[in-house]
Each structure stands twice: as structure tokens, then as C-alpha cells.
Design a protein around this motif. Structure first.
Motif, mmCIF file in Angstrom:
data_model
loop_
_atom_site.group_PDB
_atom_site.id
_atom_site.type_symbol
_atom_site.label_atom_id
_atom_site.label_comp_id
_atom_site.label_asym_id
_atom_site.label_seq_id
_atom_site.Cartn_x
_atom_site.Cartn_y
_atom_site.Cartn_z
ATOM 1 N N SER A 142 -50.421 26.638 -0.488
ATOM 2 C CA SER A 142 -50.376 28.016 -0.006
ATOM 3 C C SER A 142 -51.102 28.089 1.341
ATOM 4 N N PRO A 143 -50.680 28.988 2.246
ATOM 5 C CA PRO A 143 -51.378 29.119 3.541
ATOM 6 C C PRO A 143 -52.844 29.494 3.331
ATOM 7 N N ALA A 144 -53.720 28.534 3.496
ATOM 8 C CA ALA A 144 -55.123 28.744 3.136
ATOM 9 C C ALA A 144 -55.903 29.519 4.183
ATOM 10 N N TRP A 145 -55.508 29.411 5.451
ATOM 11 C CA TRP A 145 -56.318 30.007 6.510
ATOM 12 C C TRP A 145 -55.920 31.434 6.840
ATOM 13 N N THR A 146 -54.825 31.912 6.253
ATOM 14 C CA THR A 146 -54.330 33.253 6.593
ATOM 15 C C THR A 146 -55.382 34.329 6.359
ATOM 16 N N SER A 147 -56.040 34.270 5.215
ATOM 17 C CA SER A 147 -57.037 35.299 4.902
ATOM 18 C C SER A 147 -58.235 35.215 5.833
ATOM 19 N N PHE A 148 -58.581 34.019 6.304
ATOM 20 C CA PHE A 148 -59.713 33.862 7.220
ATOM 21 C C PHE A 148 -59.422 34.527 8.563
ATOM 22 N N HIS A 149 -58.158 34.587 8.947
ATOM 23 C CA HIS A 149 -57.789 35.169 10.242
ATOM 24 C C HIS A 149 -58.048 36.672 10.300
ATOM 25 N N SER A 150 -58.270 37.295 9.144
ATOM 26 C CA SER A 150 -58.552 38.731 9.145
ATOM 27 C C SER A 150 -59.908 39.038 9.779
ATOM 28 N N ARG A 151 -60.796 38.015 9.842
ATOM 29 C CA ARG A 151 -62.115 38.191 10.467
ATOM 30 C C ARG A 151 -62.401 36.967 11.345
ATOM 31 N N PRO A 152 -61.697 36.829 12.446
ATOM 32 C CA PRO A 152 -61.834 35.624 13.268
ATOM 33 C C PRO A 152 -63.239 35.402 13.805
ATOM 34 N N ASP A 153 -63.989 36.489 14.016
ATOM 35 C CA ASP A 153 -65.344 36.352 14.537
ATOM 36 C C ASP A 153 -66.298 35.720 13.539
ATOM 37 N N MET A 154 -65.925 35.739 12.248
ATOM 38 C CA MET A 154 -66.796 35.176 11.223
ATOM 39 C C MET A 154 -66.479 33.711 10.910
ATOM 40 N N ILE A 155 -65.389 33.191 11.441
ATOM 41 C CA ILE A 155 -65.027 31.797 11.158
ATOM 42 C C ILE A 155 -66.079 30.827 11.681
ATOM 43 N N PRO A 156 -66.585 30.971 12.918
ATOM 44 C CA PRO A 156 -67.666 30.075 13.346
ATOM 45 C C PRO A 156 -68.911 30.197 12.477
ATOM 46 N N VAL A 157 -69.219 31.405 12.022
ATOM 47 C CA VAL A 157 -70.382 31.614 11.164
ATOM 48 C C VAL A 157 -70.182 30.894 9.832
ATOM 49 N N PHE A 158 -68.969 30.988 9.298
ATOM 50 C CA PHE A 158 -68.672 30.315 8.038
ATOM 51 C C PHE A 158 -68.782 28.802 8.183
ATOM 52 N N PHE A 159 -68.260 28.250 9.270
ATOM 53 C CA PHE A 159 -68.336 26.802 9.440
ATOM 54 C C PHE A 159 -69.773 26.337 9.667
ATOM 55 N N GLU A 160 -70.603 27.187 10.247
ATOM 56 C CA GLU A 160 -72.017 26.836 10.345
ATOM 57 C C GLU A 160 -72.624 26.691 8.951
ATOM 58 N N ALA A 161 -72.217 27.589 8.056
ATOM 59 C CA ALA A 161 -72.690 27.490 6.669
ATOM 60 C C ALA A 161 -72.158 26.222 6.005
ATOM 61 N N ILE A 162 -70.911 25.875 6.314
ATOM 62 C CA ILE A 162 -70.311 24.658 5.768
ATOM 63 C C ILE A 162 -71.055 23.428 6.275
ATOM 64 N N PHE A 163 -71.325 23.397 7.578
ATOM 65 C CA PHE A 163 -72.000 22.238 8.165
ATOM 66 C C PHE A 163 -73.448 22.125 7.683
ATOM 67 N N SER A 164 -74.067 23.262 7.408
ATOM 68 C CA SER A 164 -75.457 23.219 6.937
ATOM 69 C C SER A 164 -75.568 22.542 5.581
ATOM 70 N N LEU A 165 -74.472 22.551 4.822
ATOM 71 C CA LEU A 165 -74.481 21.878 3.528
ATOM 72 C C LEU A 165 -74.586 20.371 3.688
ATOM 73 N N LEU A 166 -74.161 19.854 4.853
ATOM 74 C CA LEU A 166 -74.242 18.411 5.080
ATOM 75 C C LEU A 166 -75.688 17.933 5.040
#
Length: 216
Positions: free
Chosen positions: A123-147
Motif C-alpha cells: 500500500s502507498p505508505a508515504w501518502t499519509s505522511f505528505h499531509s504534514r510535510p513539515d513534520m517529516i524531517p522531525v519524524f526522521f530525526e526521531a527515527i535516527f535518534s533510535l540508532l
């Protein structure tokens, strides 16, 4: 992750179908399991009928993650329960609209699991993320912090995190995802290759060539 053969057609349950599915009698092995199932089913019914869209509760997200997505267990979540939450649009209706820079670990991991399920279903996984494009970098920062604290995660959490990163790396065609993941890969460094060697590598690896063109 790429799969052989044509993609599986996604079938989205309507709210009525979801309610019928949830109302089907279930075999219950114990009183404790019955109580947990009833509580979980009520929550999913509320999601399906938009009752949870009025007010966000981080306590609810934590409870669902710890008790129903097995965040508090050493075993991975039950696929059926992940699928039901995905069918109820848990990501689109509740998790992503309420994500912020201060979101809890359980909130971030819940988004990861829901996104991974979309990828699993083709299923198109990123479609819902596009509703808040300004938050995508913030989300990936959270993802990277898990590393930096993977050692503190449970094994199934580390696996879900890795699967999400793989899916992200395979989504360089997405304009909003590409600049986030390229921070972790060496693709831009390929510009240092000689033109002849670069063309040779692209010839032997067509998928790389496609991603290289998107990265330019």
C-alpha cells in the motif's frame, strides 16, 4: 523490500466491514485474554467511527503499543492486531496528525509499525505522511535518534526499526523522503567516481542508476 511478481492488490475494509469483523465471536482461552480483547476491540471500534479524532491521548497510544502491539513484551506483535489497526487507519487518523517533536517512544514506534504494515501490504505508505510535510524531517530525526539507543530496544523493536529504514532507503523516488535518508547513505559520494566507472556501475546495477538520477 522488493518482491517478485506483481504487487498484491490492496483491499481496504469499509467501516461497516470492519465493525462486522470485530463483532464476530472469538474463541477465548482465558478470562484475562477476554478482558484484553474486549478493551482492544472497543478502541479499534472508536477509531473506525472517528470517536478518537476529537481528543488525542498519549496514554492511549502507550497502552495500545505496550499491550496490543507487544511493546512491553519480548515477542513481536500479533500480525492480526497490526492489520486491524491498519485497517482502522490508526496511522492516518490518529498517530500522524498528532505527532510532534516531543512525541513518546511508543508513539514513534507505533508509526513505524503501521508504516511497515503498509509496505508489507504493498500500500502507498508515504501518502499519509505528505499531509504534514513539515513534520517529516522531525519524524526522521526521531527515527535516527533510535540508532544511538538501539541497545536499549527489544529485539523486535530493533527489527521493526531496521525494516522501516530499509523501506525508507528503497523510497528515494519520494521527494520528501529522499533528502532525509540520503543523510545516512554514501550515494552523493558517488559523484567522486570517474565518469567511466560510474557508468559501468550503473550499467551493472540498474536500480542504483534509477536512484542516482533521483538524487541528482
Amino acid at each position: 523490500m522488493a518482491q517478485d511478481g506483481p504487487p498484491t492488490k490492496r483491499i481496504r475494509m469499509s467501516n461497516d466491514s470492519l465493525k462486522q469483523f470485530l463483532n464476530k465471536p472469538k474463541r477465548q482461552s482465558s478470562h484475562q485474554y477476554s478482558n484484553r480483547t474486549n478493551s482492544y476491540t472497543l478502541t479499534v471500534k472508536e477509531l473506525a467511527t472517528d470517536k478518537l479524532n476529537t481528543a488525542f491521548s498519549d496514554d492511549l497510544v502507550k497502552r495500545l503499543y505496550l499491550e496490543e502491539l507487544n511493546g512491553g513484551s519480548s515477542t513481536p506483535p500479533i500480525l492480526k492486531r497490526v492489520m486491524i489497526l491498519e485497517f482502522s487507519q490508526y496511522l492516518e487518523r490518529y498517530l500522524w496528525p498528532n505527532f510532534s517533536a516531543t512525541s513518546s517512544h511508543e508513539h514513534v514506534m507505533s508509526i513505524i509499525l503501521m508504516a511497515n504494515e503498509k509496505f508489507r501490504e504493498n500500500s502507498p505508505a508515504w501518502t499519509s505522511f505528505h499531509s504534514r510535510p513539515d513534520m517529516i524531517p522531525v519524524f526522521f530525526e526521531a527515527i535516527f535518534s533510535l540508532l544511538a539507543r538501539r541497545a536499549s530496544l527489544r529485539l523486535h523493536e530493533r527489527l521493526a526499526h531496521l525494516v522501516f529504514l530499509i523501506n525508507a532507503f528503497q523510497s528515494l523516488e519520494d521527494d520528501l523522503v529522499r533528502p532525509q535518508v540520503l543523510r545516512l547513505v554514501s550515494l552523493p559520494l558517488w559523484a567522486a567516481l570517474s565518469p567511466g566507472r560510474l557508468q559501468l556501475e550503473m550499467h551493472h546495477h540498474p536500480d542504483w542508476a534509477r536512484r542516482w538520477r533521483h538524487a541528482l
